[in-house]
Write a protein that holds these residues in place. Sequence first.
Motif, mmCIF file in Angstrom:
data_model
loop_
_atom_site.group_PDB
_atom_site.id
_atom_site.type_symbol
_atom_site.label_atom_id
_atom_site.label_comp_id
_atom_site.label_asym_id
_atom_site.label_seq_id
_atom_site.Cartn_x
_atom_site.Cartn_y
_atom_site.Cartn_z
ATOM 1 N N HIS A 52 -0.244 -12.241 -5.463
ATOM 2 C CA HIS A 52 -0.819 -11.249 -6.373
ATOM 3 C C HIS A 52 -2.226 -10.915 -5.899
ATOM 4 C CE1 HIS A 52 -3.408 -10.090 -9.791
ATOM 5 N NE2 HIS A 52 -2.382 -9.318 -10.070
ATOM 6 N N VAL A 53 -2.468 -9.661 -5.659
ATOM 7 C CA VAL A 53 -3.811 -9.198 -5.311
ATOM 8 C C VAL A 53 -4.080 -7.888 -6.043
ATOM 9 C CG1 VAL A 53 -5.328 -8.364 -3.455
ATOM 10 C CG2 VAL A 53 -3.800 -10.295 -3.034
ATOM 11 N N GLY A 54 -5.056 -7.904 -6.920
ATOM 12 C CA GLY A 54 -5.509 -6.681 -7.576
ATOM 13 C C GLY A 54 -4.433 -5.890 -8.284
ATOM 14 N N GLY A 55 -3.538 -6.580 -8.983
ATOM 15 C CA GLY A 55 -2.497 -5.884 -9.725
ATOM 16 C C GLY A 55 -1.274 -5.531 -8.912
ATOM 17 N N VAL A 56 -1.225 -5.958 -7.652
ATOM 18 C CA VAL A 56 -0.027 -5.782 -6.815
ATOM 19 C C VAL A 56 0.605 -7.154 -6.630
ATOM 20 C CG1 VAL A 56 0.900 -5.014 -4.610
ATOM 21 C CG2 VAL A 56 -1.064 -3.826 -5.635
ATOM 22 N N ARG A 57 1.869 -7.262 -6.961
ATOM 23 C CA ARG A 57 2.580 -8.535 -6.849
ATOM 24 C C ARG A 57 3.741 -8.356 -5.882
ATOM 25 N NH1 ARG A 57 3.402 -10.755 -12.393
ATOM 26 N NH2 ARG A 57 4.873 -9.039 -12.655
ATOM 27 N N TRP A 58 3.919 -9.323 -4.989
ATOM 28 C CA TRP A 58 5.052 -9.247 -4.059
ATOM 29 C C TRP A 58 5.606 -10.639 -3.804
ATOM 30 C CZ3 TRP A 58 -0.010 -8.877 -2.589
ATOM 31 C CH2 TRP A 58 -0.460 -9.695 -1.540
ATOM 32 N N ALA A 86 8.451 -13.394 13.465
ATOM 33 C CA ALA A 86 8.619 -13.366 14.914
ATOM 34 C C ALA A 86 8.722 -11.936 15.437
ATOM 35 C CB ALA A 86 9.861 -14.165 15.314
ATOM 36 N N ALA A 87 9.236 -11.042 14.582
ATOM 37 C CA ALA A 87 9.364 -9.628 14.958
ATOM 38 C C ALA A 87 8.118 -8.824 14.602
ATOM 39 C CB ALA A 87 10.586 -9.028 14.266
ATOM 40 N N GLY A 88 7.097 -9.495 14.081
ATOM 41 C CA GLY A 88 5.855 -8.811 13.738
ATOM 42 C C GLY A 88 5.910 -8.064 12.424
ATOM 43 N N ARG A 89 6.899 -8.385 11.585
ATOM 44 C CA ARG A 89 7.047 -7.709 10.297
ATOM 45 C C ARG A 89 6.587 -8.618 9.155
ATOM 46 N NH1 ARG A 89 12.286 -7.484 12.011
ATOM 47 N NH2 ARG A 89 12.900 -8.611 10.118
ATOM 48 N N SER A 90 6.194 -8.002 8.066
ATOM 49 C CA SER A 90 5.918 -8.768 6.858
ATOM 50 C C SER A 90 7.199 -9.432 6.387
ATOM 51 C CB SER A 90 5.397 -7.844 5.756
ATOM 52 O OG SER A 90 5.460 -8.492 4.492
ATOM 53 N N PRO A 91 7.121 -10.690 5.915
ATOM 54 C CA PRO A 91 8.306 -11.339 5.354
ATOM 55 C C PRO A 91 8.560 -10.940 3.909
ATOM 56 C CG PRO A 91 6.475 -12.862 5.312
ATOM 57 C CD PRO A 91 5.969 -11.613 5.985
ATOM 58 N N GLY A 92 7.778 -9.982 3.401
ATOM 59 C CA GLY A 92 7.944 -9.571 2.008
ATOM 60 C C GLY A 92 9.306 -8.964 1.741
ATOM 61 N N ALA A 93 9.922 -9.357 0.622
ATOM 62 C CA ALA A 93 11.228 -8.821 0.242
ATOM 63 C C ALA A 93 11.096 -7.658 -0.725
ATOM 64 C CB ALA A 93 12.077 -9.921 -0.391
ATOM 65 N N GLY A 94 9.994 -7.594 -1.455
ATOM 66 C CA GLY A 94 9.792 -6.536 -2.420
ATOM 67 C C GLY A 94 8.453 -6.704 -3.109
ATOM 68 N N ARG A 95 8.038 -5.667 -3.817
ATOM 69 C CA ARG A 95 6.772 -5.761 -4.537
ATOM 70 C C ARG A 95 6.762 -4.802 -5.708
ATOM 71 N NH1 ARG A 95 2.190 -3.070 -0.535
ATOM 72 N NH2 ARG A 95 2.452 -0.897 -1.178
ATOM 73 N N GLU A 96 5.784 -5.013 -6.586
ATOM 74 C CA GLU A 96 5.597 -4.114 -7.718
ATOM 75 C C GLU A 96 4.105 -3.953 -7.978
ATOM 76 O OE1 GLU A 96 7.223 -5.762 -11.292
ATOM 77 O OE2 GLU A 96 6.550 -7.795 -10.813
ATOM 78 N N ILE A 97 3.744 -2.780 -8.459
ATOM 79 C CA ILE A 97 2.370 -2.522 -8.872
ATOM 80 C C ILE A 97 2.350 -2.572 -10.387
ATOM 81 C CG2 ILE A 97 0.480 -0.868 -8.854
ATOM 82 C CD1 ILE A 97 1.532 0.160 -6.182
ATOM 83 N N LEU A 98 1.585 -3.504 -10.924
ATOM 84 C CA LEU A 98 1.596 -3.748 -12.358
ATOM 85 C C LEU A 98 0.828 -2.658 -13.099
ATOM 86 C CD1 LEU A 98 0.844 -7.588 -12.303
ATOM 87 C CD2 LEU A 98 3.068 -6.468 -12.525
ATOM 88 N N ALA A 99 1.461 -2.097 -14.114
ATOM 89 C CA ALA A 99 0.785 -1.133 -14.981
ATOM 90 C C ALA A 99 -0.215 -1.871 -15.867
ATOM 91 C CB ALA A 99 1.814 -0.391 -15.835
ATOM 92 N N SER A 100 -1.151 -1.143 -16.425
ATOM 93 C CA SER A 100 -2.179 -1.769 -17.269
ATOM 94 C C SER A 100 -1.566 -2.522 -18.431
ATOM 95 C CB SER A 100 -3.168 -0.717 -17.772
ATOM 96 O OG SER A 100 -2.490 0.297 -18.508
#
Length: 400
Positions: free
Chosen positions: A297-303, A317-331
Amino acid sequence: MPEDGALPASALQGAGARPLGFYLHVPYCATRCGYCDFNTYTATELRGSGGVLASRDNYADTLIDEVRMARKVLGDDPRPVQTVFVGGGTPTLLAAADLVRMLAAVREEFGLADDAEISTEANPESVDPAYLGELRAGGFNRVSFGMQSAKQHVLKVLDRTHTPGRPEACVAEARAAGFEHVNLDLIYGTPGETDDDWRATLDAAIGAGPDHVSAYALIVEEGTQLARRIRRGEVPMTDDDVHADRYLIADEVLGGAGFSWYEVSNWATSDAGRCLHNELYWRGADWWGAGPGAHSHVGGVRWWNVKHPGAYAGALAAGRSPGAGREILASEDRRVERILLELRLLEGCPLALLRPAGLAAAGRALSDGLLEAGPYGEGRAVLTLRGRLLADAVVRDLVD
């Protein structure tokens, strides 16, 4: 999730006012505990699945690749890291040198605050004095041992393999190695556990001399071995009333031994003994979670990262983010989460977060003895002891 893991510019606005922490996930276990549904893997479960990429022998190098990616994503963010927490799984299945190298990568890429809290979880059977000494020399200053219970028959139901008495010995070894802060994790409400068993566990934990104790009610998660055993009638289902009784016993016994609660499931002997990393979560600060299945979680962005170690290593190893998904939290999401998490703390949550319906509910909770009038009650919703037992219900009313 962008392949390079890039964050929207808004995520780092005002970052200087927020602490930054790192969670480093080690997904390996020697055996699987019957109650556990964490993202963990035994050697058998990984055999033939992910090949060399899933191996714990080179895991530290893979995780360090993500730490370096974090530096690129966060750019010139000048914040030193306030907390590092290595969790699992069983982090101490890795060589101590691997954990130290992972910490060193965070230090090299971001820098550590002078008073940074550096923690690792540890299985009592996977450490010895030399291992703990190597961790302490490498910069770790807090260690958390999974004790769960002092009674063999309770440990058996949980499929815990350590010997009763070993966690207490680990506390002494950690102190001798120079660890300033030591935690014992306990679980209450296991089928077959009695009040006397629970009191004996608390007494053993206190007698070991930690400065922090975490005590959690056993939750039966779907898909676990324990859930299947209960469904087959081999052991009884857990009981909410028993959980409440055991919590009251914990608060009484720990309080009598000089521990003060600061979060519903956590007690410490002093403010310095609190787990700062967990407080970072509860207060909605920023953290980067590295490792398979880790959340950030950084600044209202969660992944969150892909779960399997092989897929995780393959992405890096392929130089990609291992992130599977993310969301931007509304207020509104952030408001609700603040109430949900901060209400669990000793200091409670600001009443300013509540809407009219929530304020009315807070008034009723105060009348019902679920919220305090003080000492923190001025402008804040603070749980009483009875309120802690019903925290989830109180939160549901306050978020309206």
